[in-house]
Design a protein around this motif. Structure first.
Motif, PDB file in Angstrom:
ATOM      1  N   UNK A 246       0.621  -1.165   0.162  1.00 63.90           N
ATOM      2  CA  UNK A 246       0.081  -0.094  -0.202  1.00 63.90           C
ATOM      3  C   UNK A 246       0.947   1.808  -0.088  1.00 63.90           C
ATOM      4  N   UNK A 247       2.093   1.328   0.331  1.00 58.48           N
ATOM      5  CA  UNK A 247       2.619   2.466   0.400  1.00 58.48           C
ATOM      6  C   UNK A 247       3.715   2.113  -0.546  1.00 58.48           C
ATOM      7  N   UNK A 248       3.922   1.295  -1.363  1.00 62.86           N
ATOM      8  CA  UNK A 248       4.473   1.509  -2.535  1.00 62.86           C
ATOM      9  C   UNK A 248       4.039   1.880  -3.347  1.00 62.86           C
ATOM     10  N   UNK A 249       1.897   1.909  -3.877  1.00 66.89           N
ATOM     11  CA  UNK A 249       1.041   2.047  -4.346  1.00 66.89           C
ATOM     12  C   UNK A 249       1.258   3.598  -3.800  1.00 66.89           C
ATOM     13  N   UNK A 250       1.119   4.678  -3.483  1.00 70.97           N
ATOM     14  CA  UNK A 250       1.338   6.080  -2.974  1.00 70.97           C
ATOM     15  C   UNK A 250       2.303   6.605  -3.596  1.00 70.97           C
ATOM     16  N   UNK A 251       3.711   5.920  -3.435  1.00 70.98           N
ATOM     17  CA  UNK A 251       4.733   5.506  -4.219  1.00 70.98           C
ATOM     18  C   UNK A 251       4.985   5.607  -5.713  1.00 70.98           C
ATOM     19  N   UNK A 252       4.255   4.975  -5.748  1.00 66.19           N
ATOM     20  CA  UNK A 252       4.173   4.693  -7.364  1.00 66.19           C
ATOM     21  C   UNK A 252       2.987   5.829  -8.244  1.00 66.19           C
ATOM     22  N   UNK A 253       2.196   6.422  -7.078  1.00 64.73           N
ATOM     23  CA  UNK A 253       1.358   7.330  -7.970  1.00 64.73           C
ATOM     24  C   UNK A 253       2.198   8.977  -7.751  1.00 64.73           C
ATOM     25  N   UNK A 264       0.932  -8.307  -3.284  1.00 64.89           N
ATOM     26  CA  UNK A 264       1.773  -8.066  -1.465  1.00 64.89           C
ATOM     27  C   UNK A 264       1.227  -9.442  -0.775  1.00 64.89           C
ATOM     28  N   UNK A 265       1.402  -9.089   0.309  1.00 65.96           N
ATOM     29  CA  UNK A 265       0.835 -10.689   0.847  1.00 65.96           C
ATOM     30  C   UNK A 265       0.879 -10.360   2.151  1.00 65.96           C
ATOM     31  N   UNK A 266      -0.756 -10.904   3.396  1.00 64.10           N
ATOM     32  CA  UNK A 266      -1.516 -11.218   4.219  1.00 64.10           C
ATOM     33  C   UNK A 266      -2.290 -11.273   3.820  1.00 64.10           C
ATOM     34  N   UNK A 267      -3.881 -10.697   2.995  1.00 62.03           N
ATOM     35  CA  UNK A 267      -5.137 -10.873   2.964  1.00 62.03           C
ATOM     36  C   UNK A 267      -5.668 -10.631   3.993  1.00 62.03           C
ATOM     37  N   UNK A 268      -5.394 -10.255   4.922  1.00 61.14           N
ATOM     38  CA  UNK A 268      -6.940  -9.467   5.964  1.00 61.14           C
ATOM     39  C   UNK A 268      -8.009  -9.432   5.650  1.00 61.14           C
ATOM     40  N   UNK A 269      -9.028 -10.185   6.545  1.00 60.35           N
ATOM     41  CA  UNK A 269     -10.097  -9.743   6.249  1.00 60.35           C
ATOM     42  C   UNK A 269     -10.807  -8.799   6.326  1.00 60.35           C
ATOM     43  N   UNK A 270     -10.194  -7.394   6.581  1.00 63.23           N
ATOM     44  CA  UNK A 270     -11.102  -6.230   7.451  1.00 63.23           C
ATOM     45  C   UNK A 270     -10.713  -5.483   6.587  1.00 63.23           C
ATOM     46  N   UNK A 271     -11.440  -4.233   6.769  1.00 62.81           N
ATOM     47  CA  UNK A 271     -12.028  -3.356   5.744  1.00 62.81           C
ATOM     48  C   UNK A 271     -10.837  -2.452   5.391  1.00 62.81           C
ATOM     49  N   UNK A 272      -9.625  -2.442   6.145  1.00 65.06           N
ATOM     50  CA  UNK A 272      -7.932  -1.789   5.474  1.00 65.06           C
ATOM     51  C   UNK A 272      -7.614  -2.941   5.338  1.00 65.06           C
ATOM     52  N   UNK A 273      -7.426  -4.215   4.637  1.00 65.31           N
ATOM     53  CA  UNK A 273      -6.738  -5.269   4.137  1.00 65.31           C
ATOM     54  C   UNK A 273      -6.428  -5.143   3.011  1.00 65.31           C
ATOM     55  N   UNK A 274      -5.742  -6.049   3.569  1.00 61.03           N
ATOM     56  CA  UNK A 274      -4.891  -6.578   1.656  1.00 61.03           C
ATOM     57  C   UNK A 274      -6.563  -6.984   0.539  1.00 61.03           C
ATOM     58  N   UNK A 275      -7.210  -7.596   1.273  1.00 58.75           N
ATOM     59  CA  UNK A 275      -8.220  -8.203   0.563  1.00 58.75           C
ATOM     60  C   UNK A 275      -9.079  -6.844  -0.305  1.00 58.75           C
ATOM     61  N   UNK A 278      -7.520  -5.354  -2.919  1.00 55.24           N
ATOM     62  CA  UNK A 278      -6.846  -6.062  -4.731  1.00 55.24           C
ATOM     63  C   UNK A 278      -8.520  -5.565  -5.192  1.00 55.24           C
ATOM     64  N   UNK A 279      -9.606  -5.880  -4.260  1.00 54.30           N
ATOM     65  CA  UNK A 279     -11.121  -5.722  -4.598  1.00 54.30           C
ATOM     66  C   UNK A 279     -10.934  -3.596  -5.562  1.00 54.30           C
ATOM     67  N   UNK A 280     -10.598  -2.943  -4.362  1.00 55.31           N
ATOM     68  CA  UNK A 280     -10.565  -1.502  -4.743  1.00 55.31           C
ATOM     69  C   UNK A 280     -10.303  -1.410  -6.157  1.00 55.31           C
ATOM     70  N   UNK A 281      -9.032  -2.327  -6.343  1.00 55.05           N
ATOM     71  CA  UNK A 281      -7.947  -2.145  -7.389  1.00 55.05           C
ATOM     72  C   UNK A 281      -6.323  -1.247  -7.028  1.00 55.05           C
ATOM     73  N   UNK A 282      -6.322  -0.977  -6.155  1.00 53.29           N
ATOM     74  CA  UNK A 282      -4.899  -0.174  -5.977  1.00 53.29           C
ATOM     75  C   UNK A 282      -3.675  -1.383  -5.491  1.00 53.29           C
ATOM     76  N   UNK A 283      -4.031  -2.976  -5.176  1.00 51.82           N
ATOM     77  CA  UNK A 283      -3.598  -4.109  -5.667  1.00 51.82           C
ATOM     78  C   UNK A 283      -3.916  -5.501  -7.252  1.00 51.82           C
TER      79      UNK A 283
END
Length: 336
Positions: A246-253, A264-275, A278-283
């Motif tokens: 997520x930090x890298x996404x900001x740098x890329x932008x 990424x890796x972790x895929x936490x099933x929480x609103x601020x997590x990696x899943x 991905x759903x939002x298209x950031x990863x």
């Protein structure tokens, strides 16, 4: 001495040995012995006992580790015999060693630990184990085998899966990649990177630059900023966890590379997590990496309440998450 006397003495000696064996526990027969490793030497009192568990967490700056503690807390709430005391090492090896020693002084019945780094925590983990305290190591390993059970996913395999995803989906014709690694002394950092190299091998993909970002979002942004400036022709970025991604996404932008594929890796099933990222298209993708918190409490119950063995190694399953299945995976994990 007559034969009768000698036989009598031998029987008395045998009876004494049997009595000692029956009253004590050894590394071979102790309740809580782990398959493939030495056991707890403390007697299991079963379901009628009360037990204090010490949970030594590497840090609480990573959302993954907050979730791990929450999973332990939630699972332990269903076991009235358990009291769990938590400690946060704040990424400080010396502090974590001190906290484990404090737990031992307090007389805990079982230690759960996710080590900040492997080598600096090895001795104190073995100390606890040698004192007869069952030790469950979560996610990050220590050196040697001085513990009861390791619970975690296969980090080499998860890195390998990520590499294959790059080779098959993101860069099927080959290309240049930059990489964000975790904390250098933590075993998942090396294992995920090694696995990624294996996954991209023979596919014309080159890692042109890499940096340690200590699993942290802010440092991930800083390091990705430097990597992308040094390698503006990079076609994708592999991050060893979601916060760094997520930090890298900001740098890329900020670098005008808003379409750069990042995983990424972790895929936490929480609103601020990696899943959700991905759903939002950031990863582009992430991999579900279970915390092992619930499994640790299950193992503790087996050791302390059921007086049974646990496996020396418990490998947890992982799962690729892309935009195609992110919503489904999120819903499934929140039903469990």
């Amino acid at each position: 001495m007559s034969g009768t006397i000698r036989r009598g003495a031998a029987l008395v000696g045998l009876a004494l040995v049997s009595a000692v064996t029956a009253c004590g526990t050894t590394h071979e027969n102790a309740p809580g012995a782990s398959a493939g490793g030495a056991p707890s030497t403390r007697a299991c009192e079963g379901a009628g006992g009360k037990y204090t568990i010490g949970m030594s967490q590497a840090n609480l700056a990573e959302p993954y580790r907050v979730r791990m503690d929450d999973d332990i807390r939630k699972a332990a709430a269903g076991v009235p015999q358990f009291t769990v005391n938590f400690a946060d090492a704040a990424q400080d090896n010396a502090k974590q060693v001190e906290q484990v020693n404090t737990f031992l002084t307090q007389g805990i019945d079982l230690l759960i630990i996710s080590p900040n780094e492997a080598t600096p925590l090895t001795a104190v983990v073995k100390k606890a184990y040698d004192q007869g305290v069952p030790v469950l190591v979560l996610d990050r390993k220590v050196d040697g085998d001085g513990y009861t059970s390791f619970i975690g996913a296969d980090n080499v395999d998860i890195g390998r899966q990520a590499g294959r995803y790059f080779a098959e989906k993101l860069l099927p014709k080959g290309g240049k990649v930059v990489e964000l690694k975790g904390l250098a002394g933590a075993t998942p950092a090396k294992e995920r990177s090694d696995g990624f190299d294996q996954g991209i091998a023979g596919h014309g993909i080159t890692v042109v630059g890499s940096a340690d970002a200590d699993w942290l979002r802010e440092k991930g942004q800083q390091q990705a900023d430097a990597l992308l400036k040094a390698h503006p022709d990079a076609q994708a970025l592999f991050s060893a966890n979601d916060p760094m991604a997520e930090g890298a996404r900001l740098a890329a932008q900020n670098a005008g590379l808003g379409d750069l594929p990042i995983t990424g890796i972790d895929g936490l099933p929480v609103p601020e997590g990696g899943i959700k990222a991905v759903e939002a298209g950031r990863l582009a993708a992430t991999f579900v990496y279970p915390t092992g918190g619930a499994e640790a409490i299950t193992a503790a119950k087996k050791l302390l309440l059921d007086c049974q063995q646990v496996a020396k190694k418990q490998t947890l399953p992982t799962r690729l998450v892309t935009r195609a299945n992110a919503e489904q995976v999120y819903a499934e994990l929140n039903r469990s």
